[in-house]
Write a protein that holds these residues in place. Structure first.
Motif, PDB file in Angstrom:
ATOM      1  N   THR A   1      24.858  50.161  37.289  1.00 39.60           N
ATOM      2  CA  THR A   1      25.518  48.867  37.419  1.00 39.60           C
ATOM      3  C   THR A   1      26.968  49.003  37.007  1.00 39.60           C
ATOM      4  OG1 THR A   1      23.466  47.686  36.971  1.00 39.60           O
ATOM      5  CG2 THR A   1      25.516  46.455  36.694  1.00 39.60           C
ATOM      6  N   ILE A   2      27.853  48.569  37.872  1.00 40.86           N
ATOM      7  CA  ILE A   2      29.296  48.672  37.631  1.00 40.86           C
ATOM      8  C   ILE A   2      29.899  47.276  37.645  1.00 40.86           C
ATOM      9  CG2 ILE A   2      31.483  49.624  38.462  1.00 40.86           C
ATOM     10  CD1 ILE A   2      29.834  51.741  39.950  1.00 40.86           C
ATOM     11  N   THR A   3      30.661  46.980  36.618  1.00 42.19           N
ATOM     12  CA  THR A   3      31.425  45.728  36.585  1.00 42.19           C
ATOM     13  C   THR A   3      32.890  46.025  36.856  1.00 42.19           C
ATOM     14  OG1 THR A   3      29.998  44.410  35.148  1.00 42.19           O
ATOM     15  CG2 THR A   3      32.339  43.938  35.059  1.00 42.19           C
ATOM     16  N   ILE A   4      33.476  45.305  37.783  1.00 41.59           N
ATOM     17  CA  ILE A   4      34.923  45.373  38.027  1.00 41.59           C
ATOM     18  C   ILE A   4      35.520  44.073  37.509  1.00 41.59           C
ATOM     19  CG2 ILE A   4      36.773  45.575  39.725  1.00 41.59           C
ATOM     20  CD1 ILE A   4      33.335  46.711  40.741  1.00 41.59           C
ATOM     21  N   ILE A   5      36.271  44.168  36.437  1.00 38.69           N
ATOM     22  CA  ILE A   5      36.913  42.990  35.846  1.00 38.69           C
ATOM     23  C   ILE A   5      38.280  42.815  36.508  1.00 38.69           C
ATOM     24  CG2 ILE A   5      37.839  41.979  33.725  1.00 38.69           C
ATOM     25  CD1 ILE A   5      35.699  43.530  32.182  1.00 38.69           C
ATOM     26  N   GLY A   6      38.525  41.636  37.034  1.00 41.43           N
ATOM     27  CA  GLY A   6      39.720  41.421  37.850  1.00 41.43           C
ATOM     28  C   GLY A   6      39.442  41.772  39.293  1.00 41.43           C
ATOM     29  N   ALA A   7      38.203  41.532  39.721  1.00 42.09           N
ATOM     30  CA  ALA A   7      37.757  41.957  41.049  1.00 42.09           C
ATOM     31  C   ALA A   7      38.465  41.234  42.185  1.00 42.09           C
ATOM     32  CB  ALA A   7      36.250  41.765  41.177  1.00 42.09           C
ATOM     33  N   ASN A   8      39.038  40.066  41.921  1.00 45.33           N
ATOM     34  CA  ASN A   8      39.731  39.359  42.994  1.00 45.33           C
ATOM     35  C   ASN A   8      41.235  39.637  42.996  1.00 45.33           C
ATOM     36  OD1 ASN A   8      39.585  37.917  40.575  1.00 45.33           O
ATOM     37  ND2 ASN A   8      40.179  36.002  41.543  1.00 45.33           N
ATOM     38  N   GLY A   9      41.667  40.621  42.196  1.00 48.22           N
ATOM     39  CA  GLY A   9      43.056  41.058  42.226  1.00 48.22           C
ATOM     40  C   GLY A   9      43.258  42.154  43.258  1.00 48.22           C
ATOM     41  N   ASN A  10      44.464  42.668  43.352  1.00 49.36           N
ATOM     42  CA  ASN A  10      44.800  43.649  44.383  1.00 49.36           C
ATOM     43  C   ASN A  10      44.030  44.956  44.203  1.00 49.36           C
ATOM     44  OD1 ASN A  10      46.069  44.573  46.679  1.00 49.36           O
ATOM     45  ND2 ASN A  10      47.975  45.121  45.659  1.00 49.36           N
ATOM     46  N   MET A  11      44.168  45.587  43.037  1.00 51.00           N
ATOM     47  CA  MET A  11      43.439  46.825  42.776  1.00 51.00           C
ATOM     48  C   MET A  11      41.947  46.565  42.676  1.00 51.00           C
ATOM     49  SD  MET A  11      45.047  49.776  42.666  1.00 51.00           S
ATOM     50  CE  MET A  11      44.145  50.842  41.539  1.00 51.00           C
ATOM     51  N   GLY A  12      41.572  45.514  41.958  1.00 47.35           N
ATOM     52  CA  GLY A  12      40.162  45.222  41.755  1.00 47.35           C
ATOM     53  C   GLY A  12      39.400  45.015  43.045  1.00 47.35           C
ATOM     54  N   SER A  13      39.998  44.299  43.985  1.00 49.11           N
ATOM     55  CA  SER A  13      39.320  44.025  45.254  1.00 49.11           C
ATOM     56  C   SER A  13      39.171  45.295  46.085  1.00 49.11           C
ATOM     57  CB  SER A  13      40.074  42.953  46.046  1.00 49.11           C
ATOM     58  OG  SER A  13      41.385  43.372  46.359  1.00 49.11           O
ATOM     59  N   ASN A  14      40.177  46.153  46.058  1.00 49.10           N
ATOM     60  CA  ASN A  14      40.094  47.396  46.823  1.00 49.10           C
ATOM     61  C   ASN A  14      39.068  48.352  46.233  1.00 49.10           C
ATOM     62  OD1 ASN A  14      42.133  47.694  49.171  1.00 49.10           O
ATOM     63  ND2 ASN A  14      43.299  46.629  47.589  1.00 49.10           N
ATOM     64  N   ILE A  15      39.039  48.464  44.915  1.00 52.04           N
ATOM     65  CA  ILE A  15      38.022  49.301  44.269  1.00 52.04           C
ATOM     66  C   ILE A  15      36.634  48.758  44.566  1.00 52.04           C
ATOM     67  CG2 ILE A  15      37.082  50.006  42.031  1.00 52.04           C
ATOM     68  CD1 ILE A  15      39.985  50.097  40.995  1.00 52.04           C
ATOM     69  N   SER A  16      36.475  47.451  44.455  1.00 54.84           N
ATOM     70  CA  SER A  16      35.173  46.824  44.718  1.00 54.84           C
ATOM     71  C   SER A  16      34.721  47.082  46.157  1.00 54.84           C
ATOM     72  CB  SER A  16      35.264  45.316  44.486  1.00 54.84           C
ATOM     73  OG  SER A  16      35.639  45.021  43.161  1.00 54.84           O
TER      74      SER A  16
END
Length: 218
Positions: free
Chosen positions: A4-19
C-alpha cells in the motif's frame, strides 16, 4: 500481497504524475490531499485509465500513513516539518520517499546547509521511519516522457536501509525510469544539488521542463 502506497499531495503536479504511473503497478494506492473534489475526480480517472480498482482517497494524512507500507510526500520542502509532526507517531518502520528539493526563491540554490539535505532533515524529524531519497532529479513532465532520444531517463536513489532502497527501486521501474542506487542517505545532498543544475540548464537552453539525467557507459 500488494504493497500500500500513500501519495501525499496527490492532486499536485508531481503527486498526480507519480500517482498516475504507479497506478499501473501491482499496488494499492491511497491518494491524500486537501481538495476532496479534485481527489475524488482524480481517483475515478485513475481507476478508469489503469484498470486498478485498489485506489482510494483521503483528506487524513495520518490515517493514510498508518495504513501504508510506503509514503511519498509530494509536497514543498517548506511543508515537510509540519507533515512530519502530523505523522510522526504512525511512521515507525514506514518507508518514506523524500522527493523534495529545498530550492530557494530563485531556484538557483538550496536552502539547506552543505552538510545536510532535505532528506536528512526528514530523517531527523522521523527517526523511526526509513527515509529514501528518490524522484527528486526528474521533472514532473518526465513521468509522461521517460524516454528521450531513445534513452530511458535515470532516476537516482539514496538511502541507508537496503530493503527500503530495493522497494523504492521497484517503484522507479514501475514509473518507467531506470533506477540507479548512488549510496547512503548523505548522497541526497548531491542529488538535490543536481536538480538545481538541471533547472538552471532547462531555463538557459529552453528544455521546457522536459529533461533528465543519463549515465552513459560502453
Amino acid at each position: 500481497m500488494k504493497k500500500t502506497i500513500t501519495i501525499i499531495g496527490a492532486n499536485g503536479n508531481m503527486g498526480s504524475n507519480i500517482s498516475r504511473n504507479l497506478a499501473n503497478g501491482n499496488y494499492q494506492l491511497i491518494l491524500a490531499g486537501n481538495n476532496e473534489q479534485k481527489l475524488a475526480e482524480f481517483t475515478t480517472a485513475l481507476k478508469n485509465s489503469s484498470n486498478n480498482q485498489d485506489i482510494s482517497y483521503t483528506l487524513n494524512n495520518k490515517e493514510a500513513v498508518q495504513k501504508s507500507d510506503i509514503i511519498i510526500p509530494a509536497i514543498w520542502y517548506q511543508n515537510q516539518e509540519q507533515l512530519a509532526n502530523e505523522i510522526k507517531e504512525v511512521s515507525t518502520d514506514k518507508i518514506i520517499v523524500s522527493i523534495a528539493n529545498p530550492l530557494n526563491e530563485t531556484y538557483d540554490g538550496l536552502l539547506t546547509e552543505p552538510t545536510t539535505s532535505a532528506a536528512e532533515e526528514l530523517a531527523a524529524l522521523l527517526p523511526n521511519a526509513k527515509i529514501v531519497k528518490a524522484f527528486n532529479t526528474t521533472f514532473a513532465a518526465d513521468f509522461q516522457n521517460q524516454v528521450l532520444h531513445n534513452q530511458t531517463i535515470d532516476s537516482f536513489i539514496a538511502g541507508d536501509d537496503k530493503n527500503a532502497v530495493k522497494q523504492v527501486e521497484e517503484l522507479i521501474k514501475t514509473s518507467g525510469f531506470n533506477p540507479l542506487v548512488v549510496g547512503n542517505l548523505s548522497k541526497s545532498r548531491t542529488l538535490e544539488s543536481m536538480m538545481v543544475m538541471l533547472i538552471g540548464l532547462s531555463m538557459k537552453y529552453d528544455y521546457n521542463w522536459l529533461a533528465g539525467w543519463k549515465i552513459l557507459t560502453k
